[in-house]
Write a protein that holds these residues in place. Structure first.
Motif, PDB file in Angstrom:
ATOM      1  N   ALA A  11       0.872  -1.285  -0.130  1.00 30.82           N
ATOM      2  CA  ALA A  11       0.343   0.108   0.018  1.00 30.82           C
ATOM      3  C   ALA A  11       0.958   1.170  -0.603  1.00 30.82           C
ATOM      4  CB  ALA A  11      -1.302  -0.584   0.949  1.00 30.82           C
ATOM      5  N   PHE A  12       2.152   1.030   0.773  1.00 32.95           N
ATOM      6  CA  PHE A  12       3.005   2.312   1.187  1.00 32.95           C
ATOM      7  C   PHE A  12       3.471   2.866  -0.508  1.00 32.95           C
ATOM      8  CE2 PHE A  12       4.310   1.619   5.464  1.00 32.95           C
ATOM      9  CZ  PHE A  12       3.672   2.196   5.893  1.00 32.95           C
ATOM     10  N   VAL A  13       3.841   1.810  -1.357  1.00 33.20           N
ATOM     11  CA  VAL A  13       4.158   2.024  -2.946  1.00 33.20           C
ATOM     12  C   VAL A  13       3.241   2.165  -3.926  1.00 33.20           C
ATOM     13  CG1 VAL A  13       6.021   1.056  -1.834  1.00 33.20           C
ATOM     14  CG2 VAL A  13       4.452  -0.244  -3.015  1.00 33.20           C
ATOM     15  N   LEU A  14       1.848   1.823  -3.537  1.00 33.47           N
ATOM     16  CA  LEU A  14       0.763   1.484  -4.724  1.00 33.47           C
ATOM     17  C   LEU A  14      -0.014   3.144  -5.490  1.00 33.47           C
ATOM     18  CD1 LEU A  14      -1.775  -0.944  -3.683  1.00 33.47           C
ATOM     19  CD2 LEU A  14      -0.472  -0.534  -5.941  1.00 33.47           C
ATOM     20  N   THR A  15       0.555   3.511  -6.646  1.00 33.42           N
ATOM     21  CA  THR A  15       0.204   4.868  -6.471  1.00 33.42           C
ATOM     22  C   THR A  15      -1.605   4.808  -6.053  1.00 33.42           C
ATOM     23  OG1 THR A  15       1.962   4.155  -8.610  1.00 33.42           O
ATOM     24  CG2 THR A  15      -0.060   6.484  -9.201  1.00 33.42           C
ATOM     25  N   THR A  16      -2.196   5.682  -6.161  1.00 29.10           N
ATOM     26  CA  THR A  16      -3.491   6.149  -5.692  1.00 29.10           C
ATOM     27  C   THR A  16      -4.198   7.044  -6.574  1.00 29.10           C
ATOM     28  OG1 THR A  16      -3.114   7.855  -4.723  1.00 29.10           O
ATOM     29  CG2 THR A  16      -2.930   6.261  -3.349  1.00 29.10           C
ATOM     30  N   ALA A  17      -5.506   6.839  -6.454  1.00 29.50           N
ATOM     31  CA  ALA A  17      -6.711   8.001  -7.657  1.00 29.50           C
ATOM     32  C   ALA A  17      -6.023   9.404  -7.755  1.00 29.50           C
ATOM     33  CB  ALA A  17      -7.428   7.756  -7.873  1.00 29.50           C
ATOM     34  N   THR A  18      -5.870  10.190  -8.855  1.00 30.32           N
ATOM     35  CA  THR A  18      -5.977  11.057  -9.153  1.00 30.32           C
ATOM     36  C   THR A  18      -7.150  12.425  -9.452  1.00 30.32           C
ATOM     37  OG1 THR A  18      -5.270  11.223 -11.041  1.00 30.32           O
ATOM     38  CG2 THR A  18      -2.962  10.724  -9.094  1.00 30.32           C
ATOM     39  N   ALA A  19      -8.556  11.782  -9.104  1.00 31.70           N
ATOM     40  CA  ALA A  19      -9.181  12.290  -9.568  1.00 31.70           C
ATOM     41  C   ALA A  19      -9.762  14.174  -9.139  1.00 31.70           C
ATOM     42  CB  ALA A  19     -10.224  11.608  -9.643  1.00 31.70           C
ATOM     43  N   SER A  20      -9.892  14.676  -8.858  1.00 28.33           N
ATOM     44  CA  SER A  20      -9.767  15.529  -8.638  1.00 28.33           C
ATOM     45  C   SER A  20     -10.830  15.513  -7.124  1.00 28.33           C
ATOM     46  CB  SER A  20     -10.525  16.918  -9.400  1.00 28.33           C
ATOM     47  OG  SER A  20      -9.898  17.348 -10.155  1.00 28.33           O
ATOM     48  N   ALA A  21     -10.722  16.549  -6.670  1.00 30.07           N
ATOM     49  CA  ALA A  21     -11.566  16.094  -5.217  1.00 30.07           C
ATOM     50  C   ALA A  21     -13.042  16.868  -5.251  1.00 30.07           C
ATOM     51  CB  ALA A  21     -11.295  16.622  -4.264  1.00 30.07           C
ATOM     52  N   HIS A  22     -13.940  16.452  -4.682  1.00 27.47           N
ATOM     53  CA  HIS A  22     -15.787  16.874  -5.313  1.00 27.47           C
ATOM     54  C   HIS A  22     -16.546  17.165  -4.214  1.00 27.47           C
ATOM     55  CE1 HIS A  22     -16.349  13.056  -5.606  1.00 27.47           C
ATOM     56  NE2 HIS A  22     -17.668  12.698  -4.722  1.00 27.47           N
ATOM     57  N   ALA A  23     -17.388  17.945  -3.907  1.00 27.12           N
ATOM     58  CA  ALA A  23     -18.014  17.799  -2.560  1.00 27.12           C
ATOM     59  C   ALA A  23     -19.110  16.530  -2.457  1.00 27.12           C
ATOM     60  CB  ALA A  23     -18.958  19.010  -2.640  1.00 27.12           C
ATOM     61  N   LEU A  29     -22.066  13.854   5.892  1.00 31.94           N
ATOM     62  CA  LEU A  29     -20.937  13.900   5.312  1.00 31.94           C
ATOM     63  C   LEU A  29     -20.079  14.817   4.856  1.00 31.94           C
ATOM     64  CD1 LEU A  29     -18.732  11.943   4.908  1.00 31.94           C
ATOM     65  CD2 LEU A  29     -19.605  11.200   2.274  1.00 31.94           C
ATOM     66  N   ASP A  30     -20.458  16.074   3.889  1.00 29.57           N
ATOM     67  CA  ASP A  30     -19.575  16.814   3.714  1.00 29.57           C
ATOM     68  C   ASP A  30     -19.561  17.424   5.200  1.00 29.57           C
ATOM     69  OD1 ASP A  30     -19.001  18.767   1.902  1.00 29.57           O
ATOM     70  OD2 ASP A  30     -19.967  20.208   2.590  1.00 29.57           O
ATOM     71  N   LYS A  31     -20.167  17.790   6.227  1.00 33.39           N
ATOM     72  CA  LYS A  31     -19.682  18.466   6.616  1.00 33.39           C
ATOM     73  C   LYS A  31     -18.473  17.855   7.783  1.00 33.39           C
ATOM     74  CE  LYS A  31     -21.847  19.580  11.899  1.00 33.39           C
ATOM     75  NZ  LYS A  31     -23.433  20.013  13.033  1.00 33.39           N
ATOM     76  N   VAL A  32     -19.267  16.421   7.818  1.00 37.03           N
ATOM     77  CA  VAL A  32     -18.027  15.524   8.351  1.00 37.03           C
ATOM     78  C   VAL A  32     -17.273  16.010   7.870  1.00 37.03           C
ATOM     79  CG1 VAL A  32     -16.352  13.164   8.816  1.00 37.03           C
ATOM     80  CG2 VAL A  32     -19.489  13.954   9.861  1.00 37.03           C
ATOM     81  N   LEU A  33     -16.382  15.897   6.619  1.00 36.50           N
ATOM     82  CA  LEU A  33     -15.080  16.115   5.731  1.00 36.50           C
ATOM     83  C   LEU A  33     -14.296  16.897   5.542  1.00 36.50           C
ATOM     84  CD1 LEU A  33     -15.809  13.953   2.400  1.00 36.50           C
ATOM     85  CD2 LEU A  33     -15.073  13.325   4.025  1.00 36.50           C
ATOM     86  N   ARG A  34     -15.404  18.347   6.008  1.00 33.03           N
ATOM     87  CA  ARG A  34     -15.562  19.795   6.023  1.00 33.03           C
ATOM     88  C   ARG A  34     -14.633  20.027   7.535  1.00 33.03           C
ATOM     89  NH1 ARG A  34     -16.154  18.857   1.758  1.00 33.03           N
ATOM     90  NH2 ARG A  34     -13.738  18.501   1.739  1.00 33.03           N
ATOM     91  N   GLN A  35     -15.035  19.177   8.100  1.00 36.43           N
ATOM     92  CA  GLN A  35     -14.586  19.259   9.556  1.00 36.43           C
ATOM     93  C   GLN A  35     -12.983  19.231   9.898  1.00 36.43           C
ATOM     94  OE1 GLN A  35     -16.394  17.458  12.605  1.00 36.43           O
ATOM     95  NE2 GLN A  35     -15.771  18.544  14.706  1.00 36.43           N
ATOM     96  N   LEU A  36     -12.215  17.478   8.867  1.00 36.21           N
ATOM     97  CA  LEU A  36     -11.302  16.985   8.874  1.00 36.21           C
ATOM     98  C   LEU A  36     -10.531  17.964   8.335  1.00 36.21           C
ATOM     99  CD1 LEU A  36     -11.736  13.111   7.852  1.00 36.21           C
ATOM    100  CD2 LEU A  36     -11.387  14.045  10.385  1.00 36.21           C
ATOM    101  N   ASP A  37     -10.990  19.046   6.907  1.00 34.81           N
ATOM    102  CA  ASP A  37     -10.272  19.847   6.666  1.00 34.81           C
ATOM    103  C   ASP A  37      -9.556  21.050   7.656  1.00 34.81           C
ATOM    104  OD1 ASP A  37     -10.695  18.677   4.136  1.00 34.81           O
ATOM    105  OD2 ASP A  37     -12.255  20.795   3.082  1.00 34.81           O
ATOM    106  N   ALA A  38     -11.132  21.411   8.121  1.00 38.90           N
ATOM    107  CA  ALA A  38      -9.821  22.305   9.552  1.00 38.90           C
ATOM    108  C   ALA A  38      -9.027  21.657  10.409  1.00 38.90           C
ATOM    109  CB  ALA A  38     -11.826  23.131  10.466  1.00 38.90           C
TER     110      ALA A  38
END
Length: 225
Positions: A11-23, A29-38
């Motif tokens: 998992a350390f050396v795998l390439t992860t997806a590069t898609a743009s983040a979306h709301a 869920l959006d509230k939780v993710l934005r709290q993680l941003d902060a």
């Protein structure tokens, strides 16, 4: 080395997806993710007692390992250390460390070192390592399809139960989803379950978390040094 040790290195050396983040379309869920941003912006370090329960479906057996771990930001990168023992309070038999784009796993029983490098995928590897430990909601959205499965208490702390499905097909061959109970106010998971396509699981419990306090990394140095 057990299956999940191999998975960790892979998992350390795998390439992860590069898609743009979306709301997130789910407002909760959006509230939780934005709290993680902060919370991510405030995260400096975390240290915790660790328990890994590894279930192997083919033999229908669970084995446990005990130790401690730390995650800290170091010159805008992630520095991670883990020690593991076969029983609570026992001497560590494995030492895992990742810093500056490189890592190694030392098996104290076999007296063997396995090294690995993130190479050109360094930023993505560090994003994977920071999953739940200082990683932002936007970072999670880049690499995973995320669903909120409710709010649940873990060790008396209110957590958001998130299920993460890798967007990258290659990553999904290693683990097809992760369920994480995360304290969004500190950006720290208290429990994680990683599922493989074969039906194996690794359940990680993080207890006695020390948040944004100095970490004595010498405690994690392996005898090979």
């Amino acid at each position: 080395m057990n299956r999940f040790a191999h998975i960790m290195i892979a998992a350390f050396v795998l390439t992860t997806a590069t898609a743009s983040a979306h709301a997130a379309t789910d407002p909760a869920l959006d509230k939780v993710l934005r709290q993680l941003d902060a919370s991510s912006a405030k995260f400096q370090s975390a240290e915790a007692d660790l328990q890994w329960d590894n279930y192997e479906k083919i033999v229908k057996e669970t084995t446990s390992q005990y130790g401690r771990t730390y995650f800290q930001r170091k010159n805008n990168t992630i520095d991670v250390g883990i020690t593991l023992a076969q029983k609570q309070g026992g001497a560590p038999t494995k030492y895992i460390h990742f810093s500056d784009g490189k890592g190694d796993m030392y098996d104290a029983v076999a007296k063997k070192v396995t090294g690995f490098s993130a190479g050109e995928n360094r930023s993505r590897v560090e994003s994977f390592l920071a999953l739940g430990f200082g990683g932002s909601g936007k970072d999670i959205e880049k690499s995973y399809n995320v669903t909120l499965q409710g709010m649940e208490p873990v060790d008396g702390v209110s957590t958001a139960k998130l299920d993460l499905v890798p967007k990258d097909p290659e990553t999904a061959q290693t683990f097809n989803h992760i369920t994480m109970w995360i304290d969004a106010s500190r950006d720290i998971p208290l429990k994680q379950v990683t599922y493989t396509p074969e039906g194996d699981t690794r359940t990680a419990f993080y207890r006695n978390v020390r948040y944004n306090t100095p970490v004595d990394t010498k405690k994690y140095a392996s005898p090979k040094h």
